[in-house]
Scaffold this motif. Structure first.
Motif: not given
Length: 466
Positions: A100-126
């Motif tokens: 039989f196959p294996t079946l798994s389930a999961g739920a997660d929440w990811t919060h990320q704070e970009l650095s102001k000096n990073s490639q995308f952080g310098a372009l985004l206000k939020d």
């Protein structure tokens, strides 16, 4: 989208059909020589065996039957074996689920704070982002080379091996309880003989004192006769102490604290079953330890198949899907649905010789299991031969010993009369009485040894567990 589904379905069907390309072999019992396993001058062709008789037909004493039933229920070795059996059953169930196959389930929440000096952080206000995800993963491996099938068969053989070991423990327990019980009865009988002799010893002391007063013997004769009486008292004390040891042993076999054991008498026993050995090949199906050894061979044979499949590629299909959103309010909307399917073959090329090493170890274990299987059969044949020889020897000795006892008892009685009339000295009397006592005690032991040989023959043939 439909074309992709068709491709996945086609790949799955192809993988299923490829399962016929097994590299795994089917187990075949090796050829073993069983013709001359028994050391018996008369070649047996009788297909019936003492092992096929149920234990309650062999041991007809109701008290002993009750103890055997109690031991099978309460003995700690039996209870431990039952737990081993439950664990083996769980492993077997897991092996059956390998397809039989294996079946798994999961739920997660990811919060990320970009650095102001990073490639995308310098372009985004939020620069703060949240992602909510709920996933399910389905994985299935095609049994192309028979690895899963061999694992399943190995788990099943391991379970049956544990079952056979459990049966072997039952057989041994029945034999041990019966042997201990009959030994208790035989010691009781020896105590009766010794106590009867002690009465005679006391009478002998009175007689020798009277003869001394009459001037027929010296003080030396009196002291020798008293010493003989004391020796008999020591024999009785040792026999009674042996009773305590045997009762303690029986209590442990019954799974109870040490206590007095109720029992019948040795004289009332009539264990004389029809001694039939059956053909030696029956040991393969009657002896639990031989059965367990063969299942151990099957387990290792299947594990060799598993190791061999490691040289070939594995095909896996893995599907992942679920809901993914950076907005909690939109998490369960149709736009949050995502999915991916991964299929592929994996062929080991260089992995530090791990696959080859596992295969070589598996082959070695298989050969070792075969040798253990062959050894268990030879041992079974030896035990049958030993028990049969012991039974025949004790049966012969009983006939001779009865004649010896009869002659020595009469000699003891005659010596008392001759001593009274001064026609024999006290040393002749002491010797004849000691010989008579020893012969009577030995006769009881010979009868016990005959019963013990029957019990050992019954166990050696594989009786007791069926």
């Amino acid at each position: 989208m439909k074309n992709k589904i068709y491709r996945v379905a086609l790949l799955t069907v192809t993988a299923t059909l490829m399962q016929s390309c097994f590299v795994a072999k089917d187990y075949k019992r090796p050829e073993l020589k069983t013709e001359n396993l028994y050391r018996n001058e008369v070649v047996t062709t009788d297909t019936t065996s003492l092992a096929n008789v149920s234990w309650d037909k062999i041991f007809t004493d109701p008290v002993l039957q009750g103890y055997i039933q109690k031991g099978l229920q309460n003995n700690l070795d039996i209870r431990i074996a039952m737990q081993n059996l439950a664990a083996a059953e769980a492993t077997m169930k897991q092996g059956k689920a390998g397809y039989f196959p294996t079946l798994s389930a999961g739920a997660d929440w990811t919060h990320q704070e970009l650095s102001k000096n990073s490639q995308f952080g310098a372009l985004l206000k939020d620069r703060s982002t949240d992602q909510f995800q709920m996933t399910g993963t389905l994985s299935w491996e095609a049994d192309i080379w028979g690895k899963i099938r061999s694992n399943k068969r190995a788990a099943n053989a391991s379970y049956l091996q544990t079952t056979a070991v459990n049966q072997a423990i039952k057989t041994q327990l029945i034999a041990t309880i019966a042997t201990t019980y009959y030994q208790l009865l035989s010691v009781d009988a020896q105590i009766k003989v010794a106590e009867k002799t002690l009465i005679n010893r006391n009478q002998s002391v009175e007689t020798i004192l009277a003869l001394k007063d009459a001037g027929n013997v010296t003080e030396v004769g009196v002291k020798q006769t008293e010493a003989q009486k004391y020796a008999t008292e020591i024999i009785i004390a040792d026999l009674k102490n042996n009773i305590i040891f045997l009762e303690n042993t029986m209590s442990v076999l019954l799974g109870e604290p040490s206590a007095k054991i109720a029992r019948s008498t040795f004289e009332s026993q009539t264990m004389q079953p029809n001694i039939t050995l059956g053909v030696p090949a029956h040991l393969l199906r009657n002896r639990p330890d031989v059965i367990a050894a063969e299942y151990n061979l099957i387990t290792n044979f299947e594990m060799t198949n598993v190791a061999k499949s490691g040289f070939y590629p594995t095909l896996k299909v893995t599907a992942t899907g679920g809901l993914q959103s950076i907005d909690l309010k939109e998490w369960f909307s149709a736009n949050s649905i995502f999915a991916n399917i991964i299929t592929g073959l994996t062929q080991p090329i260089f992995n530090q010789r791990q696959v080859k090493t596992k295969y070589e170890i598996a082959k070695t274990n298989q050969e070792k299991a075969y040798l253990q299987f062959e050894q268990s059969l030879l041992t079974a044949g030896k035990e049958v031969s030993d028990a049969l020889a012991q039974y025949n020897n004790e049966t012969y000795k009983i006939k001779v010993r009865e004649k010896q006892v009869d002659a020595l008892v009469k000699a003891s009685e005659f010596s008392d009369e001759l001593l009274t009339y001064g026609l024999a000295n006290y040393l002749e009397v002491l010797t004849s009485k000691n010989d008579a006592l020893n012969a009577e005690l030995s006769l009881v032991d010979n009868k016990f040894q005959q019963y013990k040989a029957i019990i050992q023959l019954y166990r050696a043939l594989g009786g007791g567990w069926q």
